[in-house]
Design a protein around this motif. Structure first.
Motif, PDB file in Angstrom:
ATOM      1  N   PRO A   1     -36.808  53.851 -71.664  1.00  0.00           N
ATOM      2  CA  PRO A   1     -37.892  53.119 -72.588  1.00  0.00           C
ATOM      3  C   PRO A   1     -38.853  52.583 -71.639  1.00  0.00           C
ATOM      4  O   PRO A   1     -40.041  52.829 -72.071  1.00  0.00           O
ATOM      5  CB  PRO A   1     -37.061  51.915 -73.010  1.00  0.00           C
ATOM      6  N   GLY A   2     -38.747  52.283 -70.574  1.00  0.00           N
ATOM      7  CA  GLY A   2     -39.709  51.539 -69.486  1.00  0.00           C
ATOM      8  C   GLY A   2     -40.730  52.444 -69.070  1.00  0.00           C
ATOM      9  O   GLY A   2     -41.825  52.025 -68.892  1.00  0.00           O
ATOM     10  N   ALA A   3     -40.364  53.771 -69.168  1.00  0.00           N
ATOM     11  CA  ALA A   3     -41.229  54.958 -69.122  1.00  0.00           C
ATOM     12  C   ALA A   3     -41.873  55.787 -70.380  1.00  0.00           C
ATOM     13  O   ALA A   3     -42.697  56.588 -70.223  1.00  0.00           O
ATOM     14  CB  ALA A   3     -40.768  55.954 -67.900  1.00  0.00           C
ATOM     15  N   GLY A   4     -41.521  55.297 -71.392  1.00  0.00           N
ATOM     16  CA  GLY A   4     -41.813  55.714 -72.691  1.00  0.00           C
ATOM     17  C   GLY A   4     -41.151  57.379 -72.524  1.00  0.00           C
ATOM     18  O   GLY A   4     -42.152  58.270 -73.038  1.00  0.00           O
ATOM     19  N   ALA A   5     -40.059  57.795 -71.945  1.00  0.00           N
ATOM     20  CA  ALA A   5     -39.786  58.991 -71.743  1.00  0.00           C
ATOM     21  C   ALA A   5     -38.386  59.344 -72.424  1.00  0.00           C
ATOM     22  O   ALA A   5     -37.486  58.456 -72.720  1.00  0.00           O
ATOM     23  CB  ALA A   5     -39.678  59.419 -70.367  1.00  0.00           C
ATOM     24  N   THR A   6     -38.328  60.540 -72.933  1.00  0.00           N
ATOM     25  CA  THR A   6     -37.046  61.130 -73.405  1.00  0.00           C
ATOM     26  C   THR A   6     -37.122  62.536 -73.092  1.00  0.00           C
ATOM     27  O   THR A   6     -37.811  63.282 -73.246  1.00  0.00           O
ATOM     28  CB  THR A   6     -37.165  61.000 -75.091  1.00  0.00           C
ATOM     29  N   ALA A   7     -35.554  63.035 -72.807  1.00  0.00           N
ATOM     30  CA  ALA A   7     -35.630  64.484 -72.545  1.00  0.00           C
ATOM     31  C   ALA A   7     -34.237  64.910 -72.748  1.00  0.00           C
ATOM     32  O   ALA A   7     -33.279  64.090 -72.542  1.00  0.00           O
ATOM     33  CB  ALA A   7     -36.012  64.599 -70.918  1.00  0.00           C
ATOM     34  N   MET A   8     -34.190  66.118 -73.044  1.00  0.00           N
ATOM     35  CA  MET A   8     -32.878  66.843 -72.982  1.00  0.00           C
ATOM     36  C   MET A   8     -32.459  66.935 -71.546  1.00  0.00           C
ATOM     37  O   MET A   8     -33.212  67.534 -70.724  1.00  0.00           O
ATOM     38  CB  MET A   8     -32.901  68.205 -73.906  1.00  0.00           C
ATOM     39  N   THR A   9     -31.185  66.681 -71.412  1.00  0.00           N
ATOM     40  CA  THR A   9     -30.737  66.779 -69.922  1.00  0.00           C
ATOM     41  C   THR A   9     -29.100  67.637 -70.059  1.00  0.00           C
ATOM     42  O   THR A   9     -28.320  67.394 -70.889  1.00  0.00           O
ATOM     43  CB  THR A   9     -30.482  65.502 -69.565  1.00  0.00           C
ATOM     44  N   GLN A  10     -29.098  68.050 -68.668  1.00  0.00           N
ATOM     45  CA  GLN A  10     -27.730  68.714 -68.559  1.00  0.00           C
ATOM     46  C   GLN A  10     -26.976  68.141 -67.266  1.00  0.00           C
ATOM     47  O   GLN A  10     -27.641  68.021 -66.112  1.00  0.00           O
ATOM     48  CB  GLN A  10     -27.800  70.188 -68.602  1.00  0.00           C
ATOM     49  N   LEU A  11     -25.677  67.683 -67.511  1.00  0.00           N
ATOM     50  CA  LEU A  11     -25.107  67.137 -66.304  1.00  0.00           C
ATOM     51  C   LEU A  11     -24.715  68.384 -65.060  1.00  0.00           C
ATOM     52  O   LEU A  11     -24.395  69.333 -65.529  1.00  0.00           O
ATOM     53  CB  LEU A  11     -23.880  66.424 -66.641  1.00  0.00           C
ATOM     54  N   VAL A  12     -24.996  68.270 -63.903  1.00  0.00           N
ATOM     55  CA  VAL A  12     -24.923  69.071 -62.862  1.00  0.00           C
ATOM     56  C   VAL A  12     -23.591  68.481 -61.886  1.00  0.00           C
ATOM     57  O   VAL A  12     -22.966  69.601 -61.540  1.00  0.00           O
ATOM     58  CB  VAL A  12     -26.250  69.131 -61.856  1.00  0.00           C
ATOM     59  N   TRP A  13     -23.765  67.418 -61.603  1.00  0.00           N
ATOM     60  CA  TRP A  13     -22.643  66.775 -60.580  1.00  0.00           C
ATOM     61  C   TRP A  13     -22.413  65.301 -60.701  1.00  0.00           C
ATOM     62  O   TRP A  13     -23.206  64.576 -61.499  1.00  0.00           O
ATOM     63  CB  TRP A  13     -23.040  67.168 -59.367  1.00  0.00           C
TER      64      TRP A  13
END
Length: 86
Positions: free
Chosen positions: A62-74
């Motif tokens: 929220p503080g950066a106004g960002a949203t992204a689809m993400t995949q766990l790597v480690w």
């Protein structure tokens, strides 16, 4: 001369102190997290306490106004590395 491990990242990372949310795409449950490293291709998250992090999730900062689809790597159980998929 560098005595550390070789850098495997393809993008420069930046240290951050942002707060965010991990949102499960299926259950819509949210888990609070701290964003500690951020690059164009991925992120390192820190979660206090134990949590069941999904392999694929939406990262909201929220503080950066960002949203992204993400995949766990480690993970090491506290720190979680993930790559952006969108």
């Amino acid at each position: 001369m560098s005595l550390g491990l070789p850098e495997r990242r393809s993008d420069e990372r930046f240290a951050t102190m942002l707060e965010g949310w991990i949102r499960d795409t299926e259950s819509k449950a949210r888990i609070g997290c701290s964003v500690r490293d951020l690059s164009q291709s991925g992120v390192r998250l820190v979660i206090s306490g134990s949590a069941d992090i999904p392999v694929e999730f939406v990262l909201e900062i929220p503080g950066a106004g960002a949203t992204a689809m993400t995949q766990l790597v480690w993970t090491d159980g506290t720190h979680y590395g993930a790559r952006f998929t969108s």
